[in-house]
Design an enzyme around this catalytic site. Structure first.
Site, PDB file in Angstrom:
ATOM      1  N   ALA A  24       0.815  -1.227   0.000  1.00  0.00           N
ATOM      2  CA  ALA A  24       0.000   0.000   0.000  1.00  0.00           C
ATOM      3  C   ALA A  24       0.843   1.270   0.000  1.00  0.00           C
ATOM      4  CB  ALA A  24      -0.930  -0.025   1.204  1.00  0.00           C
ATOM      5  N   PHE A  35      -2.366   1.068   5.201  1.00  0.00           N
ATOM      6  CA  PHE A  35      -3.121   0.416   6.283  1.00  0.00           C
ATOM      7  C   PHE A  35      -2.481   0.662   7.642  1.00  0.00           C
ATOM      8  CE2 PHE A  35      -5.945  -1.750   3.507  1.00  0.00           C
ATOM      9  CZ  PHE A  35      -5.225  -1.991   2.355  1.00  0.00           C
ATOM     10  N   ILE A 103      -4.816  -3.648  -4.599  1.00  0.00           N
ATOM     11  CA  ILE A 103      -5.962  -3.990  -5.470  1.00  0.00           C
ATOM     12  C   ILE A 103      -6.376  -2.790  -6.307  1.00  0.00           C
ATOM     13  CG2 ILE A 103      -6.826  -5.809  -3.953  1.00  0.00           C
ATOM     14  CD1 ILE A 103      -8.727  -3.832  -2.673  1.00  0.00           C
ATOM     15  N   HIS A 119      -3.742 -10.055  -3.940  1.00  0.00           N
ATOM     16  CA  HIS A 119      -4.909  -9.777  -3.084  1.00  0.00           C
ATOM     17  C   HIS A 119      -6.133  -9.389  -3.907  1.00  0.00           C
ATOM     18  CE1 HIS A 119      -2.420  -9.080   0.831  1.00  0.00           C
ATOM     19  NE2 HIS A 119      -2.525 -10.340   0.496  1.00  0.00           N
ATOM     20  N   SER A 192       4.820  -3.008   4.812  1.00  0.00           N
ATOM     21  CA  SER A 192       5.310  -3.246   6.184  1.00  0.00           C
ATOM     22  C   SER A 192       5.772  -4.693   6.341  1.00  0.00           C
ATOM     23  CB  SER A 192       4.184  -2.949   7.188  1.00  0.00           C
ATOM     24  OG  SER A 192       3.081  -3.834   6.959  1.00  0.00           O
ATOM     25  N   ASN A 212      11.042   1.754   1.848  1.00  0.00           N
ATOM     26  CA  ASN A 212       9.883   1.837   2.732  1.00  0.00           C
ATOM     27  C   ASN A 212      10.105   2.948   3.752  1.00  0.00           C
ATOM     28  OD1 ASN A 212       7.274   0.441   3.193  1.00  0.00           O
ATOM     29  ND2 ASN A 212       8.065   0.314   5.275  1.00  0.00           N
TER      30      ASN A 212
END
Ligand code: APR
Length: 245
Positions: A24, A35, A103, A119, A192, A212
């Site tokens: 994400a 998230f 997604i 996913h 993550s 990240n």
């Protein structure tokens, strides 16, 4: 002293079969909250509850209101420089595929061709009894008309083609495993790496690099770790690679 971006460029140029694994975090610069990062979607709601199989079947009115609302946030956004950079790396043969947990469809929109959406996606929905496919928009229109849960002519429930908590992984996850095992280098971007079984994939590749914002459980094992925004880090990477052409 080489910069981390230059080290990452070395890893990609020396690899024979590199892949990318995204989460994400690669889409936050497109306006989609992640998230678990600061201010992420799940900071105030429990993802494992709302977007779960249990919620879909036992509390469909909640699933098709809050759940669909969360999913809708991710639709109709535009790819950002990070997505476009990965598409360019694929065009130049420096990465062979993108395995994504997202997604939102932004890798496809950015031009990536070999994308494994482990996913699921927000393009389609399907009947959980007969498997008949529907466009995602059909779900939205039925829910807006209060037809909850949307039903197929066979009587089954129509659900989004996304992997809900409690769902088995889709068949394409096998492809992701094959790609991860084949890779001599995996570039992780914006994840993550906390959600199994995708979080096991980096272990299968010979070497990993990570872009990240926050630390991940794999930082210590990675050849290169860049705690920067994906958009700027990948843009800098392309600049370094261009200088070497
Ligand atoms: N650049 C780089 N990293 C970023 C950026 C950015 N612009 N924005 C956020 N990040 C980082 C965050 O610091 C965080 O560590 O991206 C990571 C996103 O992690 P998560 O929010 O946990 O997302 P993800 O790893 O994709 O979650 C996996 O969990 O809820 C389920 O199915 C859902 O696919 C999702 C899965």
């Amino acid at each position: 002293m080489k910069s981390d971006i230059e080290k990452l460029a070395d890893c990609l140029m020396e690899s024979k079969y590199a892949v990318a694994l995204t989460g994400a975090g690669i889409s936050t610069e497109s306006g989609i909250p992640d998230f678990r990062g600061p201010g992420g979607l799940w900071q105030n709601v429990d993802s494992t509850e709302i977007l779960s199989r249990e919620m879909l079947y036992y509390r469909p009115e909640h699933f098709y209101s809050s759940g669909l609302e969360l999913l809708n946030i991710m639709r109709n956004k535009d790819p950002n420089p990070a997505h476009k950079a990965l598409a360019l790396l694929e065009q130049r043969g420096l990465i062979q595929c993108v395995i994504t947990q997202n997604i939102d469809g932004l890798h496809h929109k950015a031009g990536s061709k070999n994308v494994i959406e482990v996913h699921g996606d927000l393009r389609t929905a399907f009947c959980d009894a007969c498997g008949r496919e529907f466009p995602f928009e059909f779900l939205l229109s039925e829910a807006e008309e209060g037809i909850i849960p949307p039903k197929c002519t066979c009587g089954g429930i129509i659900r989004p083609n996304v992997v809900l908590f409690g769902d088995p992984m889709p068949p394409c996850f096998e492809d992701a495993i094959i790609q991860a095992k084949r890779a001599d280098f995996m570039l992780v971007v914006g994840s993550s790496l906390q959600v199994a079984p995708v979080s096991y994939l980096p272990r299968l590749s010979r070497q990993i690099g990570i872009i990240n914002l926050e630390p991940t459980p794999y930082d210590r094992a990675a050849a290169v770790v860049i705690h920067e925004k994906a958009g700027s880090a990948l843009t800098d990477l392309i600049k370094v690679l261009d200088e070497r052409r």
